[in-house]
Design a protein around this motif. Structure first.
Motif, PDB file in Angstrom:
ATOM      1  N   LYS A 115     -77.977   5.523 -27.223  1.00 23.55           N
ATOM      2  CA  LYS A 115     -77.644   3.784 -26.744  1.00 23.55           C
ATOM      3  C   LYS A 115     -76.595   3.852 -27.564  1.00 23.55           C
ATOM      4  N   CYS A 116     -75.253   3.275 -26.647  1.00 22.81           N
ATOM      5  CA  CYS A 116     -74.255   2.189 -27.558  1.00 22.81           C
ATOM      6  C   CYS A 116     -73.713   1.098 -26.856  1.00 22.81           C
ATOM      7  N   LEU A 117     -72.681  -0.230 -27.379  1.00 19.56           N
ATOM      8  CA  LEU A 117     -73.030  -0.551 -27.137  1.00 19.56           C
ATOM      9  C   LEU A 117     -71.435  -1.319 -27.581  1.00 19.56           C
ATOM     10  N   VAL A 118     -70.451  -1.933 -26.708  1.00 17.84           N
ATOM     11  CA  VAL A 118     -69.178  -1.582 -26.656  1.00 17.84           C
ATOM     12  C   VAL A 118     -68.928  -3.637 -26.419  1.00 17.84           C
ATOM     13  N   THR A 119     -67.513  -3.855 -27.006  1.00 18.06           N
ATOM     14  CA  THR A 119     -67.878  -5.725 -27.237  1.00 18.06           C
ATOM     15  C   THR A 119     -65.995  -5.479 -27.507  1.00 18.06           C
ATOM     16  N   GLY A 120     -65.678  -6.500 -26.360  1.00 16.31           N
ATOM     17  CA  GLY A 120     -64.394  -7.320 -27.247  1.00 16.31           C
ATOM     18  C   GLY A 120     -63.575  -6.572 -26.358  1.00 16.31           C
ATOM     19  N   GLY A 121     -61.987  -6.454 -26.775  1.00 11.61           N
ATOM     20  CA  GLY A 121     -61.075  -5.156 -26.321  1.00 11.61           C
ATOM     21  C   GLY A 121     -61.602  -3.766 -25.430  1.00 11.61           C
ATOM     22  N   ASN A 122     -62.386  -3.642 -26.798  1.00 11.04           N
ATOM     23  CA  ASN A 122     -62.626  -2.292 -26.785  1.00 11.04           C
ATOM     24  C   ASN A 122     -63.345  -1.951 -25.582  1.00 11.04           C
ATOM     25  N   VAL A 123     -63.796  -2.414 -25.218  1.00  7.29           N
ATOM     26  CA  VAL A 123     -63.960  -2.397 -23.333  1.00  7.29           C
ATOM     27  C   VAL A 123     -62.657  -1.732 -22.504  1.00  7.29           C
ATOM     28  N   LYS A 124     -61.055  -2.347 -22.396  1.00 11.09           N
ATOM     29  CA  LYS A 124     -60.660  -1.712 -21.903  1.00 11.09           C
ATOM     30  C   LYS A 124     -60.146  -0.830 -22.573  1.00 11.09           C
ATOM     31  N   VAL A 125     -59.962  -0.277 -23.461  1.00  9.30           N
ATOM     32  CA  VAL A 125     -59.945   0.591 -24.166  1.00  9.30           C
ATOM     33  C   VAL A 125     -60.747   2.063 -23.344  1.00  9.30           C
ATOM     34  N   LEU A 126     -62.189   2.005 -23.878  1.00  5.22           N
ATOM     35  CA  LEU A 126     -62.468   2.543 -22.778  1.00  5.22           C
ATOM     36  C   LEU A 126     -62.926   3.060 -21.979  1.00  5.22           C
ATOM     37  N   GLY A 127     -62.204   1.677 -21.161  1.00  6.53           N
ATOM     38  CA  GLY A 127     -61.796   2.065 -19.723  1.00  6.53           C
ATOM     39  C   GLY A 127     -60.329   2.573 -19.357  1.00  6.53           C
ATOM     40  N   LYS A 128     -59.650   2.525 -19.867  1.00  4.66           N
ATOM     41  CA  LYS A 128     -57.961   3.145 -20.148  1.00  4.66           C
ATOM     42  C   LYS A 128     -57.944   4.675 -20.574  1.00  4.66           C
ATOM     43  N   ALA A 129     -59.126   4.998 -21.212  1.00 11.89           N
ATOM     44  CA  ALA A 129     -59.710   6.460 -21.863  1.00 11.89           C
ATOM     45  C   ALA A 129     -59.985   6.822 -20.471  1.00 11.89           C
ATOM     46  N   VAL A 130     -61.074   6.466 -19.435  1.00 11.38           N
ATOM     47  CA  VAL A 130     -61.635   7.071 -18.227  1.00 11.38           C
ATOM     48  C   VAL A 130     -59.985   7.391 -17.496  1.00 11.38           C
ATOM     49  N   HIS A 131     -59.642   6.700 -17.359  1.00 11.35           N
ATOM     50  CA  HIS A 131     -58.808   6.731 -16.810  1.00 11.35           C
ATOM     51  C   HIS A 131     -57.638   7.593 -16.048  1.00 11.35           C
ATOM     52  N   SER A 132     -57.334   8.162 -17.672  1.00 10.55           N
ATOM     53  CA  SER A 132     -56.840   9.425 -18.046  1.00 10.55           C
ATOM     54  C   SER A 132     -57.220  10.209 -17.404  1.00 10.55           C
ATOM     55  N   LEU A 133     -58.761  10.205 -18.500  1.00 13.24           N
ATOM     56  CA  LEU A 133     -59.852  11.971 -17.797  1.00 13.24           C
ATOM     57  C   LEU A 133     -59.524  12.175 -17.003  1.00 13.24           C
TER      58      LEU A 133
END
Length: 391
Positions: free
Chosen positions: A2-20
């Motif tokens: 279980k993990c929780l992402v907040t703030g601008g890190n949510v967009k960073v995580l989404g950007k990483a998924v788009h790159s993959l």
């Protein structure tokens, strides 16, 4: 997990998924003690990508519940990408993202907490899998470049989106050259347009490479990593060896690490020498391309040697000769003819067949501008008589 992402890190995580998503169709998600790992590999195993998010990246991170083993799963990339499809929506409306991995129900639960109390829950099915891990060592590569991702991102902008491969090399004066690569067919008579971008040594934070070193790799995967690194304002390091050996692209940060391993085309040394002298061949009046077709772009790649449980082999079966540029002397500037009779002017076209006489070459460009020699400078005479009633 279980993990929780907040703030601008949510967009960073989404950007990483788009790159993959530019590389593979399946996403390998593995919680580790060092952080959450997201990996993928393409179907031909010519490209591998991995993002490792440190525990400090999350507001809360728990790799596994006490008394349970670490879980790992494989899900479809399209399913996970649908959660982070709109990056603008993530930035404007999503406040935090909760990711939970439930081994009993075989579900990966992704919950988005949006503004005004709205919650979006995605239940994604997954499959148990082995750990996907590539074995590579950037320190073993003799050539290394490091530059801000913004510099490299601007360098690849002139290349068309349809371009599949690009060549990176070191030219004369330690200039880093990015050049479009086209494989010409044996029966093709159409010359493809070649795009070339040169970067000076001052644009790089570190440059350790010999002149003439060059590799050719896929541009699509490279652009995916550049888009992520540029949005995060990170530096990108490129480690590479001889053609045919995998190139390693890395980004480092206190909260995340990114590693992309891309296969390169197996090329001959003649192209490296030609790349080192590109600056001398820049004014090209005429192009003559000669190439030998190869049955498979990545037939000689040994990217599989970097995967676990595979032996290292370097294929020497075939080689590709990239288009070479040969120069032919351009037309010599016309010499001004001296005073000669009309008989000499009429005899000039018989000197060299197909070569325009200097006199006619000059008149072709300036005949409509310059007045003929000996023309009267006074007013033109009036040849018509005065009409009746005038005078």
């Amino acid at each position: 997990m279980k993990c929780l992402v907040t703030g601008g890190n949510v967009k960073v995580l989404g950007k990483a998924v788009h790159s993959l998503s530019r590389i593979g169709d399946e996403l390998y998600l593995e919680p580790l003690e060092d952080g959450l790992s997201l990996r993928t590999v393409n179907s031909s195993r010519s490209a591998y990508a991995c993002f490792l998010f440190a525990p400090l990246f999350f507001q809360h991170y728990q790799a596994a519940t006490p008394g349970q083993d670490l879980l790992r799963c494989k899900i479809l990339m399209k399913s996970f990408l649908s959660v982070f499809r709109s990056l603008a929506m993530l930035e404007k409306t999503v406040e935090k993202c909760c990711i939970a991995l439930n081994g009993q129900s075989s579900r990966l639960v992704v919950q988005l907490h949006c503004k005004f109390g709205v919650r979006k829950t995605h239940n994604l099915s997954f499959q148990d899998c082995e750990s996907l891990q590539a074995v590579f060592d950037p320190a073993s590569c003799p050539h290394m470049l490091r530059a801000p991702a913004r510099v490299l991102g601007e360098a690849v902008l002139p290349f068309p989106p349809s371009l599949a491969e690009v060549t990176l090399g070191i030219g004369r004066g330690r200039r880093v050259i990015l050049r479009s690569y086209h494989e010409e067919e044996a029966d093709s008579t159409v010359k493809a347009m070649v795009t070339e971008v040169c970067l000076g040594e001052e644009d790089f934070q570190q440059l350790q490479a010999q002149e003439g070193a060059a590799i050719t790799f896929c541009l699509k995967e490279f652009r995916g990593l550049l888009s992520f690194a540029e949005s995060a304002n990170l530096n990108l390091s490129i480690h590479f060896d001889a053609p045919g050996r995998p190139a390693i692209f890395t980004i480092k940060d206190s909260l995340l690490d990114g590693d992309f391993v891309l296969a390169t085309l197996s090329e001959t040394d003649s192209y490296s020498q030609d790349l080192g002298s590109l600056e001398r061949h820049r004014p090209v009046p005429q192009l003559q391309a000669h190439s030998t077709p190869h049955p498979d772009d990545f037939a000689n790649d040994d990217i599989d040697s970097y995967m676990i449980a595979m032996e290292t082999t370097i294929g020497n079966e075939g080689s590709r000769v990239l288009p070479s540029i040969s120069l032919s002397p351009g037309p010599q500037p016309p010499q001004s003819p001296g005073p000669a009779s009309e008989e000499e002017d009429e005899a000039e076209p018989s000197t060299v067949p197909g070569t325009p006489p200097p006199k006619k070459f000059r008149s072709l460009f300036f005949g409509s501008i310059l007045a003929p020699v000996g023309s009267p400078h006074g007013p033109s005479p009036v040849l018509a008589e005065d009409s009746e009633g005038e005078g």
